[in-house]
Design a protein around this motif. Structure first.
Motif, PDB file in Angstrom:
ATOM      1  N   GLN A 114       9.538 -19.627  23.811  1.00 36.22           N
ATOM      2  CA  GLN A 114       9.104 -21.012  23.772  1.00 36.22           C
ATOM      3  C   GLN A 114      10.341 -21.908  23.744  1.00 36.22           C
ATOM      4  OE1 GLN A 114       6.133 -22.058  20.979  1.00 36.22           O
ATOM      5  NE2 GLN A 114       5.020 -20.153  21.150  1.00 36.22           N
ATOM      6  N   GLU A 207       9.315 -22.609  32.107  1.00 38.00           N
ATOM      7  CA  GLU A 207       8.763 -22.010  30.891  1.00 38.00           C
ATOM      8  C   GLU A 207       7.244 -21.894  30.954  1.00 38.00           C
ATOM      9  OE1 GLU A 207      10.020 -24.594  27.840  1.00 38.00           O
ATOM     10  OE2 GLU A 207       9.203 -26.398  28.788  1.00 38.00           O
ATOM     11  N   PHE A 208       6.591 -22.590  31.889  1.00 40.74           N
ATOM     12  CA  PHE A 208       5.145 -22.525  32.041  1.00 40.74           C
ATOM     13  C   PHE A 208       4.723 -21.703  33.262  1.00 40.74           C
ATOM     14  CE2 PHE A 208       6.168 -26.843  30.340  1.00 40.74           C
ATOM     15  CZ  PHE A 208       5.789 -26.586  29.032  1.00 40.74           C
ATOM     16  N   PRO A 210       3.005 -19.183  35.338  1.00 42.74           N
ATOM     17  CA  PRO A 210       1.922 -18.231  35.075  1.00 42.74           C
ATOM     18  C   PRO A 210       2.232 -16.813  35.544  1.00 42.74           C
ATOM     19  CG  PRO A 210       1.109 -20.221  36.171  1.00 42.74           C
ATOM     20  CD  PRO A 210       2.586 -20.231  36.291  1.00 42.74           C
ATOM     21  N   TYR A 213       2.565 -13.721  33.180  1.00 44.33           N
ATOM     22  CA  TYR A 213       1.427 -13.068  32.529  1.00 44.33           C
ATOM     23  C   TYR A 213       0.427 -12.492  33.527  1.00 44.33           C
ATOM     24  CZ  TYR A 213       3.357 -16.133  28.960  1.00 44.33           C
ATOM     25  OH  TYR A 213       4.213 -16.782  28.098  1.00 44.33           O
ATOM     26  N   HIS A 263       2.675 -26.361  24.124  1.00 41.07           N
ATOM     27  CA  HIS A 263       3.256 -25.288  24.927  1.00 41.07           C
ATOM     28  C   HIS A 263       2.238 -24.185  25.199  1.00 41.07           C
ATOM     29  CE1 HIS A 263       5.766 -21.785  25.921  1.00 41.07           C
ATOM     30  NE2 HIS A 263       6.615 -22.672  26.376  1.00 41.07           N
ATOM     31  N   SER A 267       0.554 -23.214  28.898  1.00 43.20           N
ATOM     32  CA  SER A 267       0.711 -21.852  29.417  1.00 43.20           C
ATOM     33  C   SER A 267      -0.623 -21.197  29.719  1.00 43.20           C
ATOM     34  CB  SER A 267       1.489 -20.999  28.406  1.00 43.20           C
ATOM     35  OG  SER A 267       2.758 -21.556  28.140  1.00 43.20           O
TER      36      SER A 267
END
Length: 617
Positions: A114, A207-208, A210, A213, A263, A267
């Motif tokens: 994060q 940082e976001f 996708p 994941y 955050h 996400s």
């Protein structure tokens, strides 16, 4: 005499003209100072004061002139000191913002995965400052998606707590009939697909992103991508570990936690539709009533209390002692709590990672007509739809995706045991035999096989709570809604005639069931006990409640319920030897009291329209 009058008139006109010129010059100087810098503001205003005072002092004596000059000096000095104080206030506010920014940078650096950028932090700080300065905005439409402190927020609407037990009438069903459509049109799917493709490329490497994941299976369609549940579980577990760490910060509404919330939401926004699609594919062929083997740990209502889920995950799910135990939740994951989205994402990913171990039953709040009334819809729209314009189309998909998945959840479960010692698990209670379509069998209780036969008709189903639904759907509704008959009604002689009574307290679409009705149902299905949730009132002191000669056990697993209740939570452990049920305390009141501010949830309802006007969480 005429000449003297004319002279006096000329003097008056000249004095009026000088006054008008002075006023116009002062107006011009004021307009010019409005566009100047703060450093030149003092000089211009001092000149203005001097010019106006000198013209009026020209006709006075020398003593009066000295006194006037002293007054002029004091006024200029006071004006300069006021402007200097104003500039010092601005500088101090800027320095405080910079110090807060550096403090947040140091605190967020301890959070793995994060890493907030400086622009992200400064934008959030500016938004919080602007929101505090504007007191007229309601917390549901603040425009920047920043949570406020419910302890300090004072609403203009009357804060009337909603009843402990949910109720939905046929009027509510007709009123919200426009929300029944959960199907997606081709145009809507194409819009979502185009927005997700553009966002995936835009967020790549950030940082976001996708992609961190998602499974790398070569699928190009963003709506058909699959989430890696292990990575999402690790990400949310890390979030919980730092979010509920009271050694760092005990303020539930600190700016550090607000940044963590933003955050996490940023996400998850593109992952939620994919997680829900995977859940639907997983449960597509499952029956309405699943059958499992012991050992098992059974939990009651959680109602948006993510802190209790974290406690369950750390102390029970990850405990090697319970590694072989199945984990069964009895429903009601949403409404009346601040973090239902986080709970659903976490439990869904646990189910995707280990489908045989985790069983998620459906509760009465996993119905669109209910969660649109008790807060879940308002939270989804506040986070993803109304106040956050980065995801205008995908934000609308979040709430619909969750409710579509609810239609595939099982409504009950059976834990097999030795002969005559199995357990029946559901959220509400047993259904009325009068709801059978075969009129020749309305006198006999429902069997598990008969209820499972409804899978082809009502899987999936929205299960609208109404008396005008088909008989089979009403029977499934009663598995989510029915209650044992209250003690005040058990003393009546009419209980000898009937075994089910209309429950008007919850809207009239469900029933009360008696002890005789429960015994008949258990004997017909070779079972020994009913384990249920759905009722908080009797579980407040112990967290669980036995009724009907220990043939029925009610569990409740949400501490600090609604943010203003002080209650004990519990769970049940089922052993494989003889299918024995052992209720245990999950958390006492003293153990959960330190986290009471984390579960504050207030709903202000407009008394005219009966709709949610404000929500504070």
């Amino acid at each position: 005499m005429v000449n003297e009058k004319s002279k006096s008139n000329r003097q008056v006109k000249s004095s009026n003209s000088t006054r008008s010129t002075n006023s116009t010059s002062s107006v011009q100087s004021r307009t010019s100072t409005s566009t100047t810098t703060p450093s030149t503001l003092v000089d211009n205003k001092s000149r203005e004061v001097k010019s106006s005072r000198i013209t009026s002092a020209s006709c006075k004596t020398s003593d009066e002139q000295q006194k006037f000059q002293q007054r002029n000096r004091t006024s200029v000095i006071s004006h300069r000191s006021a402007s200097i104080n104003q500039q010092s206030r601005i500088r101090s506010s800027i320095s405080s913002i910079i110090s807060n920014q550096s403090a947040i940078n140091t605190s967020s650096s301890n959070i793995p995965n994060q890493q907030f950028s400086n622009s992200f932090i400064s934008s959030k700080i500016n938004k919080t400052v602007s929101y505090k300065s504007n007191k007229q905005k309601s917390p549901t439409h603040i425009g920047n998606r920043v949570r406020i402190n419910p302890l300090k927020y004072k609403s203009k609407l009357p804060n009337k707590n909603q009843p402990i037990e949910a109720s939905v009438s046929d009027i509510d069903t007709i009123k919200n009939k426009k929300d029944t459509s959960l199907s997606y049109s081709k145009v809507f799917n194409n819009e979502v697909r185009a927005e997700m493709e553009a966002s995936f490329t835009k967020l790549a490497g950030t940082e976001f992103d996708p992609e961190r994941y998602l499974q790398q299976d070569g699928e190009k369609d963003p709506l058909n991508r699959k989430v890696d549940p292990v990575k999402v579980i690790a990400f949310i577990a890390d979030y919980m570990q730092h979010y509920y760490n009271l050694s760092v910060d005990r303020d539930a509404f600190s700016q550090r936690r607000m940044l963590m919330d933003n955050h996490l939401w940023d996400s998850l926004v593109y992952l939620i539709p994919l997680i829900c699609n995977q859940m639907i594919q997983l449960m597509l062929n499952d029956p309405l009533i699943v059958t499992v083997e012991p050992d098992a740990l059974v939990f009651g209502d959680t109602h948006g209390n993510f802190n209790d889920i974290y406690h369950i995950y750390v102390n029970l799910i990850q405990n090697p002692q319970y590694e072989k135990y199945r984990i069964i939740f009895l429903g009601d994951y949403v409404d009346r709590g601040p973090k239902p989205i986080e709970i659903l994402c976490f439990l869904f990913c646990l189910k995707l990672d280990n489908p045989q171990r985790f069983i998620l039953l459906r509760g009465n709040h996993e119905v669109l007509k209910v969660n649109s009334k008790y807060g879940f819809k308002s939270i989804c729209s506040h986070i993803f739809e109304d106040t956050y314009v980065r995801f205008p189309i995908t934000g609308k998909l979040v709430y619909k995706s969750f409710n579509r998945t609810f239609g595939y959840l099982p409504v009950a479960a059976v834990i097999n045991g030795n002969s005559g010692k199995g357990l029946f698990l559901c959220h509400g209670g047993i259904p009325d035999p009068k709801l059978k379509s075969d009129k020749t069998r309305t006198g006999t209780p429902w069997t598990v096989a008969e209820l499972n036969a409804l899978t082809n008709q009502y899987h999936p189903s929205s299960l609208e709570p109404t008396r005008h639904a088909p008989l089979g759907q009403r029977a499934l509704n009663e598995l989510l809604w029915n209650d044992p008959i209250p003690e005040r009604l058990r003393r009546r002689k009419t209980l000898e005639r009937h075994t089910f009574y209309q429950n008007k307290k919850r809207g009239g679409h469900c029933s009360y069931f008696t002890e005789k009705a429960l015994i008949q149902f258990l004997e017909a299905n070779h079972l020994s006990m009913l384990i249920r949730g759905h009722q908080y009132r009797h579980c407040k002191k112990k967290g669980f409640h036995y009724e009907y000669n220990y043939r029925m056990l009610t569990l409740f697993s949400s501490s600090n319920y609604c943010g203003n209740q002080r209650n004990t939570t519990s769970y049940a452990m089922v052993n494989s030897a003889d299918c024995r049920v052992i209720p245990r305390v999950l958390r006492t009141i003293s153990e959960s009291l330190a986290y009471k501010d984390f579960n504050i949830f207030k709903i202000m309802v407009d008394q005219k329209t009966k709709d949610i006007a404000e929500i504070v969480y």
